[in-house]
Motif scaffolding. Structure first.
Motif, PDB file in Angstrom:
ATOM      1  N   MET A   1      57.402  -6.330 -56.616  1.00 43.53           N
ATOM      2  CA  MET A   1      58.684  -5.636 -56.763  1.00 43.53           C
ATOM      3  C   MET A   1      58.611  -4.669 -57.949  1.00 43.53           C
ATOM      4  O   MET A   1      58.201  -5.071 -59.040  1.00 43.53           O
ATOM      5  N   THR A   2      59.006  -3.410 -57.746  1.00 41.96           N
ATOM      6  CA  THR A   2      59.050  -2.446 -58.834  1.00 41.96           C
ATOM      7  C   THR A   2      60.420  -2.502 -59.510  1.00 41.96           C
ATOM      8  O   THR A   2      61.458  -2.431 -58.842  1.00 41.96           O
ATOM      9  N   ALA A   3      60.408  -2.670 -60.833  1.00 38.73           N
ATOM     10  CA  ALA A   3      61.642  -2.756 -61.603  1.00 38.73           C
ATOM     11  C   ALA A   3      61.393  -2.173 -62.989  1.00 38.73           C
ATOM     12  O   ALA A   3      60.396  -2.512 -63.640  1.00 38.73           O
ATOM     13  N   ASN A   4      62.272  -1.285 -63.427  1.00 36.88           N
ATOM     14  CA  ASN A   4      62.148  -0.680 -64.749  1.00 36.88           C
ATOM     15  C   ASN A   4      60.789  -0.010 -64.948  1.00 36.88           C
ATOM     16  O   ASN A   4      60.228  -0.003 -66.049  1.00 36.88           O
ATOM     17  N   GLY A   5      60.228   0.514 -63.865  1.00 38.44           N
ATOM     18  CA  GLY A   5      58.979   1.234 -63.952  1.00 38.44           C
ATOM     19  C   GLY A   5      57.727   0.382 -63.985  1.00 38.44           C
ATOM     20  O   GLY A   5      56.621   0.907 -64.156  1.00 38.44           O
ATOM     21  N   VAL A   6      57.879  -0.931 -63.827  1.00 40.24           N
ATOM     22  CA  VAL A   6      56.714  -1.823 -63.793  1.00 40.24           C
ATOM     23  C   VAL A   6      56.784  -2.678 -62.536  1.00 40.24           C
ATOM     24  O   VAL A   6      57.833  -2.794 -61.899  1.00 40.24           O
ATOM     25  N   THR A   7      55.656  -3.282 -62.196  1.00 41.03           N
ATOM     26  CA  THR A   7      55.620  -4.222 -61.080  1.00 41.03           C
ATOM     27  C   THR A   7      55.853  -5.623 -61.617  1.00 41.03           C
ATOM     28  O   THR A   7      55.178  -6.061 -62.561  1.00 41.03           O
ATOM     29  N   LEU A   8      56.823  -6.328 -61.051  1.00 37.51           N
ATOM     30  CA  LEU A   8      57.131  -7.693 -61.453  1.00 37.51           C
ATOM     31  C   LEU A   8      56.914  -8.623 -60.264  1.00 37.51           C
ATOM     32  O   LEU A   8      57.540  -8.447 -59.211  1.00 37.51           O
ATOM     33  N   ALA A   9      56.024  -9.585 -60.437  1.00 39.26           N
ATOM     34  CA  ALA A   9      55.834 -10.613 -59.423  1.00 39.26           C
ATOM     35  C   ALA A   9      56.971 -11.630 -59.544  1.00 39.26           C
ATOM     36  O   ALA A   9      57.337 -12.024 -60.656  1.00 39.26           O
ATOM     37  N   TYR A  10      57.516 -12.044 -58.422  1.00 39.76           N
ATOM     38  CA  TYR A  10      58.621 -13.003 -58.456  1.00 39.76           C
ATOM     39  C   TYR A  10      58.572 -13.859 -57.204  1.00 39.76           C
ATOM     40  O   TYR A  10      57.888 -13.549 -56.227  1.00 39.76           O
ATOM     41  N   ASP A  11      59.302 -14.966 -57.237  1.00 42.44           N
ATOM     42  CA  ASP A  11      59.599 -15.688 -56.017  1.00 42.44           C
ATOM     43  C   ASP A  11      61.005 -16.246 -56.098  1.00 42.44           C
ATOM     44  O   ASP A  11      61.672 -16.148 -57.139  1.00 42.44           O
ATOM     45  N   SER A  12      61.478 -16.779 -54.980  1.00 38.62           N
ATOM     46  CA  SER A  12      62.872 -17.160 -54.863  1.00 38.62           C
ATOM     47  C   SER A  12      62.989 -18.474 -54.106  1.00 38.62           C
ATOM     48  O   SER A  12      62.251 -18.718 -53.148  1.00 38.62           O
ATOM     49  N   PHE A  13      63.904 -19.310 -54.552  1.00 37.69           N
ATOM     50  CA  PHE A  13      64.174 -20.592 -53.915  1.00 37.69           C
ATOM     51  C   PHE A  13      65.646 -20.622 -53.506  1.00 37.69           C
ATOM     52  O   PHE A  13      66.506 -20.135 -54.229  1.00 37.69           O
ATOM     53  N   GLY A  14      65.934 -21.217 -52.358  1.00 36.96           N
ATOM     54  CA  GLY A  14      67.311 -21.440 -51.968  1.00 36.96           C
ATOM     55  C   GLY A  14      67.923 -20.303 -51.183  1.00 36.96           C
ATOM     56  O   GLY A  14      67.272 -19.323 -50.809  1.00 36.96           O
ATOM     57  N   ASP A  15      69.213 -20.455 -50.919  1.00 37.91           N
ATOM     58  CA  ASP A  15      69.995 -19.539 -50.093  1.00 37.91           C
ATOM     59  C   ASP A  15      70.211 -18.225 -50.848  1.00 37.91           C
ATOM     60  O   ASP A  15      70.801 -18.212 -51.939  1.00 37.91           O
ATOM     61  N   GLU A  16      69.767 -17.108 -50.287  1.00 37.75           N
ATOM     62  CA  GLU A  16      69.897 -15.821 -50.949  1.00 37.75           C
ATOM     63  C   GLU A  16      71.349 -15.376 -51.093  1.00 37.75           C
ATOM     64  O   GLU A  16      71.645 -14.458 -51.874  1.00 37.75           O
ATOM     65  N   ALA A  17      72.259 -16.005 -50.379  1.00 39.80           N
ATOM     66  CA  ALA A  17      73.671 -15.657 -50.493  1.00 39.80           C
ATOM     67  C   ALA A  17      74.371 -16.418 -51.617  1.00 39.80           C
ATOM     68  O   ALA A  17      75.512 -16.102 -51.970  1.00 39.80           O
ATOM     69  N   ALA A  18      73.705 -17.411 -52.175  1.00 42.95           N
ATOM     70  CA  ALA A  18      74.306 -18.223 -53.238  1.00 42.95           C
ATOM     71  C   ALA A  18      74.225 -17.507 -54.582  1.00 42.95           C
ATOM     72  O   ALA A  18      73.474 -16.542 -54.757  1.00 42.95           O
ATOM     73  N   GLU A  19      75.017 -17.982 -55.555  1.00 44.27           N
ATOM     74  CA  GLU A  19      74.900 -17.452 -56.912  1.00 44.27           C
ATOM     75  C   GLU A  19      73.476 -17.674 -57.414  1.00 44.27           C
ATOM     76  O   GLU A  19      72.853 -18.709 -57.125  1.00 44.27           O
ATOM     77  N   THR A  20      72.974 -16.702 -58.176  1.00 46.65           N
ATOM     78  CA  THR A  20      71.580 -16.724 -58.609  1.00 46.65           C
ATOM     79  C   THR A  20      71.435 -17.233 -60.035  1.00 46.65           C
ATOM     80  O   THR A  20      72.207 -16.866 -60.923  1.00 46.65           O
ATOM     81  N   ILE A  21      70.419 -18.052 -60.236  1.00 45.72           N
ATOM     82  CA  ILE A  21      69.948 -18.408 -61.571  1.00 45.72           C
ATOM     83  C   ILE A  21      68.615 -17.706 -61.771  1.00 45.72           C
ATOM     84  O   ILE A  21      67.674 -17.922 -61.002  1.00 45.72           O
ATOM     85  N   LEU A  22      68.532 -16.852 -62.778  1.00 45.50           N
ATOM     86  CA  LEU A  22      67.295 -16.138 -63.099  1.00 45.50           C
ATOM     87  C   LEU A  22      66.611 -16.848 -64.255  1.00 45.50           C
ATOM     88  O   LEU A  22      67.192 -17.008 -65.330  1.00 45.50           O
ATOM     89  N   LEU A  23      65.362 -17.275 -64.029  1.00 49.16           N
ATOM     90  CA  LEU A  23      64.588 -18.001 -65.029  1.00 49.16           C
ATOM     91  C   LEU A  23      63.595 -17.051 -65.695  1.00 49.16           C
ATOM     92  O   LEU A  23      62.797 -16.395 -65.022  1.00 49.16           O
ATOM     93  N   ILE A  24      63.611 -16.994 -67.032  1.00 50.51           N
ATOM     94  CA  ILE A  24      62.746 -16.097 -67.789  1.00 50.51           C
ATOM     95  C   ILE A  24      61.755 -16.925 -68.605  1.00 50.51           C
ATOM     96  O   ILE A  24      62.150 -17.775 -69.397  1.00 50.51           O
TER      97      ILE A  24
END
Length: 300
Positions: A1-24
């Motif tokens: 995924m390209t974000a802020n001009g860099v490539t960020l690897a990510y993954d996702s758990f759970g229902d994409e329609a639910a409220e998101t918790i972003l872990l840093i």
């Protein structure tokens, strides 16, 4: 995924329609330090969970063209009040996290950061309040210069260069395990074999030569954030261990004191890590903080 001009690897758990918790993630570590069982623990509470590799780690963009940091020179410049030219700052890393939310079309999220990731989360909550539903800062600090320093032996171990895993995998793993055991707390067992497997997986996913140093330099020049933290309006939880040798408990207490109405959760025997035996208790606390944002939004 390209974000802020860099490539960020990510993954996702759970229902994409639910409220998101972003872990840093923290200094020099990858998103997999947020273990999948911990992510699933949060999913069972009704959230979507997104974790990602910060820039200069794992499968995200590496900044190897900037070279390794000369820490002696960096320390000398800071002591003289000069600001060195760095590859990036913590604010850039906070913009990465915000850019990832944009790329995933997530308007607002609960932000959870550990160690350096806690600092990034603090910046995100202070500078972009409309995007942050709640904040959880784990084993982190404010940059307050009067706080106690890390325990000298732990700092020495952290700064000691690790063997190249390609040339000396056994030495690399022993180096990592020794440090991991040192910063683990006294009340929760340290699983050496699981930690070795984690280190092997990080090597397999991708190492950024010099990335640890470039991130550490960004932390070193970040300065005192307390005036910024005073502007945070999101419900906030600060989690810290009594046995943390890198950021003593006073650092967590200072963080909670700097953020209006923040809740402090001091965990006896926890070090600078997140052991599986604490997953449920910490997930419970994150959920309580997230629910505070819902109550606040409803006017309750």
């Amino acid at each position: 995924m390209t974000a802020n001009g860099v490539t960020l690897a990510y993954d996702s758990f759970g229902d994409e329609a639910a409220e998101t918790i972003l872990l840093i993630a923290g200094l020099g570590t990858q998103m997999i330090r947020w273990a999948a069982p911990f992510c699933r623990e949060l999913v069972t509470r009704g959230y979507r969970v997104v974790r990602f590799d910060n820039r200069d780690t794992g499968r995200s963009t590496h900044f190897t063209e900037h070279g390794a940091m000369d820490f002696a020179a960096l320390a000398a410049m800071l002591a003289e009040g000069r600001r060195p030219e760095l590859a990036y700052a913590l604010d850039d890393m906070a913009s990465d996290a915000l850019g990832l939310l944009d790329a995933l079309s997530i308007r607002r999220a609960h932000i959870v950061g550990r160690s350096m990731g806690g600092m990034i989360a603090q910046i995100l909550a202070s500078e972009h309040p409309s995007r942050v539903l709640s904040l959880t800062s784990i084993m982190s600090a404010t940059g307050n210069p009067v706080m106690p320093s890390a325990e000298p032996d732990a700092m020495t171990m952290m700064m000691r260069p690790a063997p190249d895993p390609v040339l000396d995998e056994a030495g690399f793993l022993d180096h990592g395990v020794t440090f991991g055991r040192r910063i683990a707390g006294t009340a929760h067992p340290f699983d050496e074999e699981s930690f070795r497997a984690l280190l092997r997986e990080e090597v397999r996913r991708g190492r950024a030569p010099g990335g640890f140093g470039r991130q550490l330099a960004a932390v070193g020049v970040a300065g005192d954030r307390r005036s910024r933290l005073a502007a945070i309006t999101a419900p906030t939880l600060v989690i810290h261990g009594t046995d943390d040798p890198l950021f003593p408990p006073a650092c967590g207490e200072d963080t909670a004191a700097s953020i209006p109405d923040a809740e402090m959760m001091l965990i006896a025997g926890m070090g600078h890590d997140l052991p599986p035996s604490l997953y449920r208790a910490i997930a419970d606390a994150i959920e309580r903080t997230a629910r505070r944002s819902t109550i606040s939004a409803s006017g309750g």
